[in-house]
Write a protein that holds these residues in place. Structure first.
Motif, PDB file in Angstrom:
ATOM      1  N   THR A  36       0.776  -1.089  -0.027  1.00 19.00           N
ATOM      2  CA  THR A  36      -0.039  -0.015  -0.006  1.00 19.00           C
ATOM      3  C   THR A  36       0.662   1.264  -0.024  1.00 19.00           C
ATOM      4  O   THR A  36       0.480   2.412  -0.584  1.00 19.00           O
ATOM      5  CB  THR A  36      -0.864  -0.113   1.235  1.00 19.00           C
ATOM      6  OG1 THR A  36      -0.073  -0.055   2.438  1.00 19.00           O
ATOM      7  CG2 THR A  36      -2.038  -1.094   1.222  1.00 19.00           C
ATOM      8  N   GLU A  37       1.904   1.239   0.689  1.00 12.59           N
ATOM      9  CA  GLU A  37       2.837   2.463   0.697  1.00 12.59           C
ATOM     10  C   GLU A  37       4.266   2.176   0.513  1.00 12.59           C
ATOM     11  O   GLU A  37       4.512   1.014   0.628  1.00 12.59           O
ATOM     12  CB  GLU A  37       2.471   3.149   2.030  1.00 12.59           C
ATOM     13  CG  GLU A  37       3.116   2.569   3.212  1.00 12.59           C
ATOM     14  CD  GLU A  37       2.696   3.288   4.471  1.00 12.59           C
ATOM     15  OE1 GLU A  37       2.139   4.314   4.483  1.00 12.59           O
ATOM     16  OE2 GLU A  37       3.550   2.785   5.414  1.00 12.59           O
ATOM     17  N   ALA A  38       5.025   3.223   0.272  1.00  9.85           N
ATOM     18  CA  ALA A  38       6.396   3.241  -0.235  1.00  9.85           C
ATOM     19  C   ALA A  38       7.186   4.190   0.116  1.00  9.85           C
ATOM     20  O   ALA A  38       6.552   5.213   0.116  1.00  9.85           O
ATOM     21  CB  ALA A  38       6.763   2.341  -1.506  1.00  9.85           C
ATOM     22  N   LEU A  39       8.451   4.100  -0.119  1.00 10.83           N
ATOM     23  CA  LEU A  39       9.383   5.302   0.148  1.00 10.83           C
ATOM     24  C   LEU A  39      10.510   5.047  -1.043  1.00 10.83           C
ATOM     25  O   LEU A  39      10.849   3.850  -1.113  1.00 10.83           O
ATOM     26  CB  LEU A  39      10.102   5.249   1.512  1.00 10.83           C
ATOM     27  CG  LEU A  39      11.108   6.056   2.180  1.00 10.83           C
ATOM     28  CD1 LEU A  39      10.738   6.253   3.479  1.00 10.83           C
ATOM     29  CD2 LEU A  39      12.372   5.764   1.685  1.00 10.83           C
ATOM     30  N   VAL A  40      11.020   6.010  -1.817  1.00 11.01           N
ATOM     31  CA  VAL A  40      11.981   5.750  -2.844  1.00 11.01           C
ATOM     32  C   VAL A  40      13.352   6.358  -2.354  1.00 11.01           C
ATOM     33  O   VAL A  40      13.341   7.420  -1.630  1.00 11.01           O
ATOM     34  CB  VAL A  40      11.508   6.565  -4.105  1.00 11.01           C
ATOM     35  CG1 VAL A  40      12.650   6.716  -4.909  1.00 11.01           C
ATOM     36  CG2 VAL A  40      10.347   5.748  -4.748  1.00 11.01           C
ATOM     37  N   VAL A  41      14.143   5.786  -2.511  1.00  8.07           N
ATOM     38  CA  VAL A  41      15.626   6.243  -2.062  1.00  8.07           C
ATOM     39  C   VAL A  41      16.456   6.339  -3.338  1.00  8.07           C
ATOM     40  O   VAL A  41      16.785   5.474  -4.213  1.00  8.07           O
ATOM     41  CB  VAL A  41      16.583   5.114  -1.162  1.00  8.07           C
ATOM     42  CG1 VAL A  41      17.834   5.703  -0.960  1.00  8.07           C
ATOM     43  CG2 VAL A  41      15.876   5.016  -0.063  1.00  8.07           C
ATOM     44  N   ASP A  42      16.598   7.855  -3.619  1.00 14.29           N
ATOM     45  CA  ASP A  42      17.073   8.466  -4.956  1.00 14.29           C
ATOM     46  C   ASP A  42      16.348   8.171  -6.092  1.00 14.29           C
ATOM     47  O   ASP A  42      16.316   7.066  -6.939  1.00 14.29           O
ATOM     48  CB  ASP A  42      18.702   7.700  -5.045  1.00 14.29           C
ATOM     49  CG  ASP A  42      19.594   7.955  -4.014  1.00 14.29           C
ATOM     50  OD1 ASP A  42      19.315   9.316  -3.650  1.00 14.29           O
ATOM     51  OD2 ASP A  42      20.632   7.473  -3.868  1.00 14.29           O
TER      52      ASP A  42
END
Ligand SMILES: [Fe+2]
Length: 211
Positions: A36-42
């Motif tokens: 359902t959710e995420a975080l992007v690194v770069d």
């Protein structure tokens, strides 16, 4: 591992420019999240490819390990299409403004700040040297470190160009990264992964060779 949380990955291609030079580069983009959710690194090079990898998930943040243009090129476009905030250590604002003078980041990645996504906590480690505002993200629940260009398989990130300093990166790696548990998997900004245990014995070799 926390329920459902996983580490996704794609490689995007483009250029890195600094000090008047331009180099072709492949960058690792890391996506930490669940269904359902995420975080992007770069958000490197290609907002379209990163958005596609996210699918329909809510993007909580675009984390920038540092502000070299290959790592932040697609951040504003990805922020515009997802509404996610762009986060950067304030010491890299001078570098950021070389690439995106009209669009500043939305928040600050100060040392010790924690970000939570899909029940996983990531702690910001300020690790200057490759860039003044370079950070790593440490996620003990995933046995993972996201190292940007601070630590690679085989040694420190480059410190030969402007805004970089070799003794500073050595101090960051020695004091903040090699002190982490040995089984921590290091997810780098370019190339393959490694572990803290695999890199730890080589610190003196890097100091002796000077890069
Ligand atoms: Fe870099």
């Amino acid at each position: 591992m926390t329920a459902g949380a996983r580490i996704g990955h794609l490689v995007t291609s483009g250029t890195f420019s600094l000090d008047g030079g331009v180099w072709d580069v492949d960058n690792n983009v890391w996506i930490i999240g669940d269904d359902t959710e995420a975080l992007v690194v770069d958000a490197a090079h290609d907002a379209e490819a990163v958005a596609e990898a996210l699918g329909g998930r809510t993007l909580r943040a675009i984390v920038c390990t540092h502000a070299h243009d290959d790592h932040i090129g697609a951040a504003p476009a990805l922020a515009a299409r997802t509404g996610a905030p762009i986060l950067l250590h304030p010491d890299d604002l001078p570098l950021w403004k070389l690439t995106h003078p009209g669009r500043l980041p939305d928040g600050e990645l100060v040392d010790g700040r924690t970000l939570t996504v899909a029940g996983v906590e990531l702690t910001v480690l300020h690790t200057p040297g490759h860039a003044p505002g370079a950070v790593c993200l440490y996620a003990p629940a995933l046995t993972a470190l996201f190292s940007g260009d601070t630590l690679f398989a085989g040694g420190p990130g480059a410190t030969g160009r402007s805004y970089s300093h070799f003794p500073t990166i050595v101090g960051s790696i020695r004091d903040r990264l090699l002190t982490l548990p040995g089984d921590t998997v290091v997810h780098t900004g370019h190339g393959g992964t490694t572990t803290i245990a695999a890199e730890r014995p080589h610190l003196q070799e890097w100091i002796d060779r000077g890069f």
